[in-house]
Motif scaffolding. Structure first.
Motif, mmCIF file in Angstrom:
data_model
loop_
_atom_site.group_PDB
_atom_site.id
_atom_site.type_symbol
_atom_site.label_atom_id
_atom_site.label_comp_id
_atom_site.label_asym_id
_atom_site.label_seq_id
_atom_site.Cartn_x
_atom_site.Cartn_y
_atom_site.Cartn_z
ATOM 1 N N ALA A 141 -22.448 5.321 -5.962
ATOM 2 C CA ALA A 141 -22.671 6.709 -5.574
ATOM 3 C C ALA A 141 -23.631 7.373 -6.562
ATOM 4 O O ALA A 141 -23.379 7.408 -7.753
ATOM 5 C CB ALA A 141 -21.346 7.452 -5.540
ATOM 6 N N SER A 142 -24.734 7.851 -6.055
ATOM 7 C CA SER A 142 -25.706 8.566 -6.876
ATOM 8 C C SER A 142 -25.612 10.053 -6.545
ATOM 9 O O SER A 142 -24.934 10.451 -5.596
ATOM 10 C CB SER A 142 -27.120 8.069 -6.569
ATOM 11 N N ALA A 143 -26.310 10.863 -7.299
ATOM 12 C CA ALA A 143 -26.321 12.299 -7.037
ATOM 13 C C ALA A 143 -26.908 12.582 -5.656
ATOM 14 O O ALA A 143 -26.406 13.434 -4.921
ATOM 15 C CB ALA A 143 -27.116 13.024 -8.117
ATOM 16 N N LEU A 144 -27.955 11.845 -5.288
ATOM 17 C CA LEU A 144 -28.568 12.034 -3.971
ATOM 18 C C LEU A 144 -27.606 11.657 -2.860
ATOM 19 O O LEU A 144 -27.428 12.414 -1.893
ATOM 20 C CB LEU A 144 -29.855 11.208 -3.853
ATOM 21 N N LEU A 145 -26.962 10.507 -2.970
ATOM 22 C CA LEU A 145 -26.024 10.078 -1.935
ATOM 23 C C LEU A 145 -24.852 11.050 -1.833
ATOM 24 O O LEU A 145 -24.401 11.367 -0.728
ATOM 25 C CB LEU A 145 -25.529 8.656 -2.209
ATOM 26 N N ALA A 154 -20.223 5.517 2.430
ATOM 27 C CA ALA A 154 -21.688 5.563 2.389
ATOM 28 C C ALA A 154 -22.234 4.655 1.297
ATOM 29 O O ALA A 154 -23.230 3.955 1.503
ATOM 30 C CB ALA A 154 -22.167 7.001 2.185
ATOM 31 N N ALA A 155 -21.584 4.639 0.136
ATOM 32 C CA ALA A 155 -22.028 3.770 -0.960
ATOM 33 C C ALA A 155 -21.912 2.308 -0.554
ATOM 34 O O ALA A 155 -22.784 1.496 -0.878
ATOM 35 C CB ALA A 155 -21.209 4.053 -2.222
ATOM 36 N N GLU A 156 -20.875 1.976 0.182
ATOM 37 C CA GLU A 156 -20.715 0.594 0.658
ATOM 38 C C GLU A 156 -21.821 0.242 1.648
ATOM 39 O O GLU A 156 -22.358 -0.865 1.618
ATOM 40 C CB GLU A 156 -19.347 0.431 1.312
#
Length: 119
Positions: A17-21, A9-11
């Motif tokens: 990567a955030s707290a929301l993601l 997902a980060a890619e």
């Protein structure tokens, strides 16, 4: 599986990567696990589940940010491209459709129900 989904997902969203993601990835994984057909375990479709959860989380993340910041992304036979400043809702829709297509052999359709009618 959680770490793999988050990395994918980060890619997709082109960031870290955030707290929301992270939260969106966890929710997407739980949602897809809940839609697995009877007799299908998450381990039976791990790669598909990871991709579908990552696509779902990325779509929700992009919608929350109002940005379609992906220039190009390919995962297997699925390819996603946007123009700079593209419509994030269109991209999110494409990601959701891709997730549905990936999980079609393993999961129940979303929002579909069938009941017998007494005769």
């Amino acid at each position: 599986m959680e770490e793999k989904i988050l990395a994918l997902a980060a890619e997709i969203v082109g960031g870290e990567a955030s707290a929301l993601l992270t939260a969106l990835c966890q929710a997407a994984e739980a949602a897809w696990r809940g839609r697995l057909r009877e007799g299908v375990a998450a381990e039976d479709c791990e790669e598909a589940l990871c991709c579908a959860a990552a696509f779902t989380a990325a779509a929700d993340y992009l919608l929350s940010r109002g940005s379609g910041g992906i220039a190009s992304f390919t995962a297997g036979e699925v390819s996603i491209q946007t123009r700079t400043g593209g419509d994030s809702s269109a991209l999110a829709g494409a990601l959701h459709l891709a997730a549905e297509r990936i999980m079609a052999p393993f999961g129940e359709p979303e929002g579909f129900g069938f009941r017998g009618v007494p005769g």
